[in-house]
Design an enzyme around this catalytic site. Structure first.
Site, PDB file in Angstrom:
ATOM      1  N   SER A  14      36.789  68.768  40.792  1.00 61.22           N
ATOM      2  CA  SER A  14      38.188  68.452  41.244  1.00 61.22           C
ATOM      3  C   SER A  14      39.411  69.074  40.504  1.00 61.22           C
ATOM      4  O   SER A  14      39.272  70.221  40.283  1.00 61.22           O
ATOM      5  CB  SER A  14      38.521  66.681  41.555  1.00 61.22           C
ATOM      6  OG  SER A  14      39.591  66.763  42.196  1.00 61.22           O
ATOM      7  N   THR A  15      40.206  68.236  39.694  1.00 60.52           N
ATOM      8  CA  THR A  15      41.223  68.783  39.110  1.00 60.52           C
ATOM      9  C   THR A  15      40.572  69.628  37.847  1.00 60.52           C
ATOM     10  O   THR A  15      39.851  69.510  37.326  1.00 60.52           O
ATOM     11  CB  THR A  15      42.047  67.526  38.515  1.00 60.52           C
ATOM     12  OG1 THR A  15      42.326  66.551  39.468  1.00 60.52           O
ATOM     13  CG2 THR A  15      43.232  68.059  37.968  1.00 60.52           C
ATOM     14  N   HIS A  44      37.537  69.036  45.505  1.00 59.95           N
ATOM     15  CA  HIS A  44      38.491  68.532  46.183  1.00 59.95           C
ATOM     16  C   HIS A  44      39.735  69.452  46.458  1.00 59.95           C
ATOM     17  O   HIS A  44      40.642  69.913  45.735  1.00 59.95           O
ATOM     18  CB  HIS A  44      39.076  67.419  45.427  1.00 59.95           C
ATOM     19  CG  HIS A  44      38.007  66.426  45.293  1.00 59.95           C
ATOM     20  ND1 HIS A  44      38.014  65.311  44.340  1.00 59.95           N
ATOM     21  CD2 HIS A  44      36.931  66.121  46.131  1.00 59.95           C
ATOM     22  CE1 HIS A  44      36.882  64.401  44.451  1.00 59.95           C
ATOM     23  NE2 HIS A  44      36.179  64.983  45.575  1.00 59.95           N
ATOM     24  N   MET A  85      39.722  64.142  38.614  1.00 60.41           N
ATOM     25  CA  MET A  85      40.408  62.918  38.802  1.00 60.41           C
ATOM     26  C   MET A  85      39.379  62.022  39.381  1.00 60.41           C
ATOM     27  O   MET A  85      38.680  62.367  40.499  1.00 60.41           O
ATOM     28  CB  MET A  85      41.741  62.683  39.240  1.00 60.41           C
ATOM     29  CG  MET A  85      42.816  63.111  38.355  1.00 60.41           C
ATOM     30  SD  MET A  85      44.642  63.070  39.045  1.00 60.41           S
ATOM     31  CE  MET A  85      44.345  63.886  40.641  1.00 60.41           C
ATOM     32  N   ASP A 121      34.887  60.032  42.348  1.00 58.87           N
ATOM     33  CA  ASP A 121      33.988  60.576  43.450  1.00 58.87           C
ATOM     34  C   ASP A 121      32.579  61.285  42.682  1.00 58.87           C
ATOM     35  O   ASP A 121      32.856  62.072  41.797  1.00 58.87           O
ATOM     36  CB  ASP A 121      34.746  61.583  44.298  1.00 58.87           C
ATOM     37  CG  ASP A 121      34.125  62.222  45.318  1.00 58.87           C
ATOM     38  OD1 ASP A 121      33.256  61.232  46.011  1.00 58.87           O
ATOM     39  OD2 ASP A 121      34.242  63.251  45.879  1.00 58.87           O
TER      40      ASP A 121
END
Length: 378
Positions: free
Chosen positions: A197-198, A224, A319, A322
């Site tokens: 993600s991030t 994401h 973050m 998940d």
């Protein structure tokens, strides 16, 4: 909560967004808005005096756009981070990928509503977790620096292998994870599944070109991102990698040496093909999990169903948590789990809980992940 306020400079050529973003940031604890700028040229002039920690940075601006500002930061103010404010267009997606490769922390999308209250709520929802993650990261860096000055050097474990501690075993028990896998690992992996993600686009742009074009297995990736942006990411990575990288399409048969990125705004899973021997991709509108669509948990569960004992799962910067539940299922079915280490994550969220639960077999810095993947499949 945070010992030192982070200083933010708001850069946008639209007065409505400058005010909206400034107002939202001003409401947040531990944040000080030190100034605004209506184009990149003015922003660059203000950085030296205002010394911000972070910019909220519009991509498309006159005189000097967001990409040019990032290039300036790289050369003259590498300690300053940026959250990009982008538009949901193909061009916006391509420019955002470039921004992330240049070191932008992350991005948010401009609202597509003309209602100012709705727009502010949209921006608040997107900005709040990013600002909190940035603050936490700053605090963690300070803590690690303090600890490193006082710590006694310890010899690292060979190969990045993580010891299974009593506390990890206790954590697994609390979460209902069995002490031993229900399925044994069956030799080399036949698929690689990645959740990220991030900080992901930049991390993937560093890691994936290290993989050979003849890796011999398919890769499935959940990053994401909203729709449109995943296609831009796939195109950007494909240009850099020996492997083929593409945005996944419904009903595609999985092929070796191809990396499939889940399309933004959709869920992706694996299913059996009609011939019963191949596996194919299924793109669905199933609901978000962990507020994510695509979701790593959703993908990982399906991989576990079809590649028992033959999966390498990789959990990387991002973050939230998940991927943890999906990794629990994969681990029970004999998967090898590689986690990115804290020091090289932009946000040590997604790899953190699996590491604490003892689900992670190998903890590796970003530049070692490709080598660990290759060891597991070759």
């Amino acid at each position: 909560m945070f010992s030192k306020k982070i200083k933010v400079l708001v850069v946008d050529d639209t007065i409505v967004y400058r005010k909206a973003v400034s107002d939202i940031l001003a409401e947040m604890p531990g944040v000080e808005v030190v100034g605004v700028a209506h184009n990149g040229k003015i922003a660059v002039a203000k950085i030296q005096n205002l010394k911000p920690d972070l910019l909220t940075l519009d991509i498309e601006m006159p005189e000097m756009n967001g990409i040019e500002v990032l290039q300036y930061l790289q050369q003259h103010a590498p300690q300053v981070s940026a959250i990009m404010v982008s538009t949901l267009t193909s061009e916006g997606g391509d420019m955002t990928m470039r921004a992330l490769e240049l070191g932008a922390y992350d991005f948010i999308l401009k609202p597509n509503t003309t209602n100012i209250n709705d727009s502010k709520q949209h921006l608040r929802t997107l900005l709040t977790p990013l600002i909190k993650a940035f603050q936490t990261g700053r605090t963690a860096i300070g803590t690690m620096q303090d600890e490193s000055r006082a710590a006694v050097p310890r010899k690292p474990l060979a190969g990045g292998l993580r010891p299974q501690t009593d506390s990890a075993a206790a954590a697994r028990a609390r979460m209902g994870v069995p002490a031993a896998s229900l399925a044994r690992r069956q030799g080399k992996s036949e698929i690689v599944a990645i959740g990220i993600s991030t900080g992901g686009p930049n991390a993937l742009a560093r890691m994936m070109p290290m993989l050979p074009g003849d890796l011999g297995v398919p890769i499935v990736i959940v990053q994401h991102m909203p729709a449109v942006f995943t296609k831009s990411l796939a195109n950007s990575l494909d240009a850099k990698c020996a492997l083929t990288v593409k945005e996944a399409q419904d009903s595609e048969i999985l092929q070796a040496n191809v990396a499939y990125i889940a399309p933004g705004g959709k869920q992706m899973k694996l299913v059996a093909s009609a011939d019963g021997t191949n596996r194919q991709i299924k793109i669905t509108n199933d609901p978000p999990e962990n507020s994510c669509r695509p979701s790593a948990d959703y993908l990982f569960r399906s991989v576990a169903d079809y590649y028992v004992g033959r999966t390498t799962a990789v959990i990387m910067t991002g973050m939230g948590s998940d991927g943890t539940k999906g990794l629990q299922v994969l681990k029970q079915k004999g998967a090898l789990v590689i986690g990115q280490d804290e020091a090289t994550c932009v946000v040590y969220g997604m790899p953190k809980v699996p590491a604490e639960l003892g689900l992670t077999d190998v903890v590796a810095p970003l530049d070692r992940i490709a080598a660990e993947i290759m060891k597991s499949v070759k």
